[in-house]
Design a protein around this motif. Structure first.
Motif, PDB file in Angstrom:
ATOM      1  N   THR A   1       4.393   9.890  -7.553  1.00 43.33           N
ATOM      2  CA  THR A   1       5.628  10.263  -8.247  1.00 43.33           C
ATOM      3  C   THR A   1       5.727   9.751  -9.670  1.00 43.33           C
ATOM      4  O   THR A   1       6.663  10.102 -10.380  1.00 43.33           O
ATOM      5  CB  THR A   1       6.858   9.732  -7.481  1.00 43.33           C
ATOM      6  OG1 THR A   1       6.848   8.304  -7.521  1.00 43.33           O
ATOM      7  CG2 THR A   1       6.897  10.243  -6.059  1.00 43.33           C
ATOM      8  N   GLY A   2       4.832   8.864 -10.075  1.00 46.44           N
ATOM      9  CA  GLY A   2       4.972   8.241 -11.383  1.00 46.44           C
ATOM     10  C   GLY A   2       6.008   7.126 -11.369  1.00 46.44           C
ATOM     11  O   GLY A   2       6.521   6.734 -12.410  1.00 46.44           O
ATOM     12  N   ALA A   3       6.298   6.617 -10.189  1.00 51.14           N
ATOM     13  CA  ALA A   3       7.262   5.520 -10.042  1.00 51.14           C
ATOM     14  C   ALA A   3       6.691   4.242 -10.640  1.00 51.14           C
ATOM     15  O   ALA A   3       5.527   4.193 -11.046  1.00 51.14           O
ATOM     16  CB  ALA A   3       7.590   5.316  -8.561  1.00 51.14           C
ATOM     17  N   GLU A   4       7.524   3.208 -10.697  1.00 50.28           N
ATOM     18  CA  GLU A   4       7.104   1.903 -11.205  1.00 50.28           C
ATOM     19  C   GLU A   4       7.503   0.820 -10.220  1.00 50.28           C
ATOM     20  O   GLU A   4       8.510   0.951  -9.519  1.00 50.28           O
ATOM     21  CB  GLU A   4       7.797   1.582 -12.524  1.00 50.28           C
ATOM     22  CG  GLU A   4       7.402   2.430 -13.679  1.00 50.28           C
ATOM     23  CD  GLU A   4       8.118   1.988 -14.945  1.00 50.28           C
ATOM     24  OE1 GLU A   4       7.465   2.062 -15.998  1.00 50.28           O
ATOM     25  OE2 GLU A   4       9.289   1.587 -14.884  1.00 50.28           O
ATOM     26  N   TRP A   5       6.716  -0.247 -10.209  1.00 49.47           N
ATOM     27  CA  TRP A   5       7.088  -1.420  -9.439  1.00 49.47           C
ATOM     28  C   TRP A   5       8.114  -2.217 -10.237  1.00 49.47           C
ATOM     29  O   TRP A   5       7.989  -2.356 -11.449  1.00 49.47           O
ATOM     30  CB  TRP A   5       5.874  -2.302  -9.169  1.00 49.47           C
ATOM     31  CG  TRP A   5       5.016  -1.797  -8.056  1.00 49.47           C
ATOM     32  CD1 TRP A   5       3.845  -1.103  -8.182  1.00 49.47           C
ATOM     33  CD2 TRP A   5       5.243  -1.958  -6.657  1.00 49.47           C
ATOM     34  NE1 TRP A   5       3.335  -0.822  -6.938  1.00 49.47           N
ATOM     35  CE2 TRP A   5       4.176  -1.347  -5.983  1.00 49.47           C
ATOM     36  CE3 TRP A   5       6.257  -2.562  -5.908  1.00 49.47           C
ATOM     37  CZ2 TRP A   5       4.095  -1.310  -4.594  1.00 49.47           C
ATOM     38  CZ3 TRP A   5       6.173  -2.532  -4.519  1.00 49.47           C
ATOM     39  CH2 TRP A   5       5.096  -1.914  -3.876  1.00 49.47           C
ATOM     40  N   TRP A   6       9.117  -2.727  -9.544  1.00 49.31           N
ATOM     41  CA  TRP A   6      10.112  -3.619 -10.127  1.00 49.31           C
ATOM     42  C   TRP A   6      10.158  -4.861  -9.264  1.00 49.31           C
ATOM     43  O   TRP A   6       9.892  -4.806  -8.061  1.00 49.31           O
ATOM     44  CB  TRP A   6      11.489  -2.954 -10.107  1.00 49.31           C
ATOM     45  CG  TRP A   6      11.641  -1.881 -11.144  1.00 49.31           C
ATOM     46  CD1 TRP A   6      10.890  -0.760 -11.274  1.00 49.31           C
ATOM     47  CD2 TRP A   6      12.598  -1.839 -12.183  1.00 49.31           C
ATOM     48  NE1 TRP A   6      11.325  -0.010 -12.329  1.00 49.31           N
ATOM     49  CE2 TRP A   6      12.385  -0.654 -12.896  1.00 49.31           C
ATOM     50  CE3 TRP A   6      13.631  -2.680 -12.561  1.00 49.31           C
ATOM     51  CZ2 TRP A   6      13.151  -0.299 -13.985  1.00 49.31           C
ATOM     52  CZ3 TRP A   6      14.401  -2.317 -13.649  1.00 49.31           C
ATOM     53  CH2 TRP A   6      14.158  -1.140 -14.359  1.00 49.31           C
ATOM     54  N   ASN A   7      10.491  -5.983  -9.883  1.00 50.38           N
ATOM     55  CA  ASN A   7      10.676  -7.180  -9.067  1.00 50.38           C
ATOM     56  C   ASN A   7      11.926  -7.919  -9.501  1.00 50.38           C
ATOM     57  O   ASN A   7      12.351  -7.845 -10.645  1.00 50.38           O
ATOM     58  CB  ASN A   7       9.446  -8.087  -9.086  1.00 50.38           C
ATOM     59  CG  ASN A   7       9.188  -8.724 -10.415  1.00 50.38           C
ATOM     60  OD1 ASN A   7       9.552  -8.200 -11.454  1.00 50.38           O
ATOM     61  ND2 ASN A   7       8.540  -9.862 -10.400  1.00 50.38           N
ATOM     62  N   SER A   8      12.504  -8.602  -8.528  1.00 47.84           N
ATOM     63  CA  SER A   8      13.701  -9.387  -8.777  1.00 47.84           C
ATOM     64  C   SER A   8      13.778 -10.462  -7.709  1.00 47.84           C
ATOM     65  O   SER A   8      13.726 -10.147  -6.517  1.00 47.84           O
ATOM     66  CB  SER A   8      14.941  -8.488  -8.716  1.00 47.84           C
ATOM     67  OG  SER A   8      16.108  -9.269  -8.808  1.00 47.84           O
ATOM     68  N   GLY A   9      13.858 -11.679  -8.127  1.00 43.99           N
ATOM     69  CA  GLY A   9      13.996 -12.773  -7.187  1.00 43.99           C
ATOM     70  C   GLY A   9      12.868 -12.878  -6.184  1.00 43.99           C
ATOM     71  O   GLY A   9      13.079 -13.295  -5.053  1.00 43.99           O
TER      72      GLY A   9
ATOM     73  N   TYR B   1       0.844  -1.198   0.000  1.00 41.29           N
ATOM     74  CA  TYR B   1       0.000   0.000   0.000  1.00 41.29           C
ATOM     75  C   TYR B   1       0.880   1.250   0.000  1.00 41.29           C
ATOM     76  O   TYR B   1       0.665   2.176  -0.797  1.00 41.29           O
ATOM     77  CB  TYR B   1      -0.931  -0.013   1.219  1.00 41.29           C
ATOM     78  CG  TYR B   1      -1.680   1.275   1.403  1.00 41.29           C
ATOM     79  CD1 TYR B   1      -2.799   1.555   0.636  1.00 41.29           C
ATOM     80  CD2 TYR B   1      -1.253   2.223   2.326  1.00 41.29           C
ATOM     81  CE1 TYR B   1      -3.483   2.750   0.789  1.00 41.29           C
ATOM     82  CE2 TYR B   1      -1.931   3.417   2.482  1.00 41.29           C
ATOM     83  CZ  TYR B   1      -3.038   3.688   1.713  1.00 41.29           C
ATOM     84  OH  TYR B   1      -3.704   4.871   1.863  1.00 41.29           O
ATOM     85  N   ALA B   2       1.885   1.280   0.867  1.00 39.94           N
ATOM     86  CA  ALA B   2       2.798   2.430   0.914  1.00 39.94           C
ATOM     87  C   ALA B   2       3.523   2.595  -0.419  1.00 39.94           C
ATOM     88  O   ALA B   2       3.698   3.714  -0.908  1.00 39.94           O
ATOM     89  CB  ALA B   2       3.806   2.266   2.051  1.00 39.94           C
ATOM     90  N   GLY B   3       3.910   1.483  -1.026  1.00 37.66           N
ATOM     91  CA  GLY B   3       4.545   1.559  -2.340  1.00 37.66           C
ATOM     92  C   GLY B   3       3.622   2.143  -3.388  1.00 37.66           C
ATOM     93  O   GLY B   3       4.036   2.955  -4.218  1.00 37.66           O
ATOM     94  N   GLU B   4       2.353   1.766  -3.330  1.00 32.01           N
ATOM     95  CA  GLU B   4       1.374   2.319  -4.270  1.00 32.01           C
ATOM     96  C   GLU B   4       1.181   3.820  -4.053  1.00 32.01           C
ATOM     97  O   GLU B   4       0.981   4.561  -5.006  1.00 32.01           O
ATOM     98  CB  GLU B   4       0.028   1.608  -4.134  1.00 32.01           C
ATOM     99  CG  GLU B   4      -0.175   0.474  -5.088  1.00 32.01           C
ATOM    100  CD  GLU B   4      -0.077   0.902  -6.544  1.00 32.01           C
ATOM    101  OE1 GLU B   4      -0.960   1.597  -7.067  1.00 32.01           O
ATOM    102  OE2 GLU B   4       0.920   0.529  -7.179  1.00 32.01           O
ATOM    103  N   VAL B   5       1.258   4.260  -2.805  1.00 29.95           N
ATOM    104  CA  VAL B   5       1.168   5.697  -2.538  1.00 29.95           C
ATOM    105  C   VAL B   5       2.319   6.411  -3.259  1.00 29.95           C
ATOM    106  O   VAL B   5       2.113   7.420  -3.945  1.00 29.95           O
ATOM    107  CB  VAL B   5       1.194   5.991  -1.017  1.00 29.95           C
ATOM    108  CG1 VAL B   5       1.335   7.488  -0.751  1.00 29.95           C
ATOM    109  CG2 VAL B   5      -0.055   5.447  -0.341  1.00 29.95           C
ATOM    110  N   VAL B   6       3.522   5.872  -3.143  1.00 25.17           N
ATOM    111  CA  VAL B   6       4.690   6.473  -3.805  1.00 25.17           C
ATOM    112  C   VAL B   6       4.516   6.420  -5.319  1.00 25.17           C
ATOM    113  O   VAL B   6       4.762   7.418  -6.011  1.00 25.17           O
ATOM    114  CB  VAL B   6       5.996   5.761  -3.369  1.00 25.17           C
ATOM    115  CG1 VAL B   6       7.182   6.251  -4.195  1.00 25.17           C
ATOM    116  CG2 VAL B   6       6.252   5.960  -1.881  1.00 25.17           C
TER     117      VAL B   6
END
Length: 134
Positions: free
Chosen positions: A84-92, A75-80
């Protein structure tokens, strides 16, 4: 006669699929179970930090709240992301937020740190959104 196709709606990267769902599940569970409404604003993260603090003070074992913490971190990540126009990234299997300035943030881990008494989702959001504004 010329025809135009309607523009396709903007899609999010596949890395966002899981954290967006985790965040939505946390919002829904809190609304239904605790009557807490979250609106994806930076101000709502004060409430989330306090909620995690309450769970910690009650002495809940980590294993019992791991999924809740993951959802609150997402949820906090979605707020950011939304601010800000940020993107989710995933690794491992880990999910990070990458702000437009190229910095990576780990809100799910920050939720865990908050539960341990050494973190703050509100401050993570402040730092991530402040870094973008500079």
């Amino acid at each position: 006669m010329t025809t135009r196709q309607a523009p396709k709606p903007a899609t999010r990267p596949s890395a966002a699929t899981k954290p967006v769902r985790w965040a939505a599940d946390a919002v829904s569970a809190l609304r239904e179970g605790a009557r807490v409404r979250l609106d994806y604003s930076a101000q709502s993260l004060w409430r989330v930090d306090r909620l995690i603090e309450e769970i910690r003070r009650e002495g809940a074992p980590y294993a019992a709240v791991e999924t809740v913490l993951r959802g609150l971190g997402a949820y906090a990540g979605e707020v950011v992301v939304r601010q800000t126009g940020a993107e989710w990234w995933n690794s491992g299997g880990d999910h990070w937020v990458r702000t437009p300035d190229g910095r990576l943030w780990d809100p799910v881990d920050e939720a865990r740190r908050c539960f341990a008494g050494d973190g703050s989702l509100r401050l993570l959001c402040r730092d991530a959104t402040g870094a973008v504004r500079r």
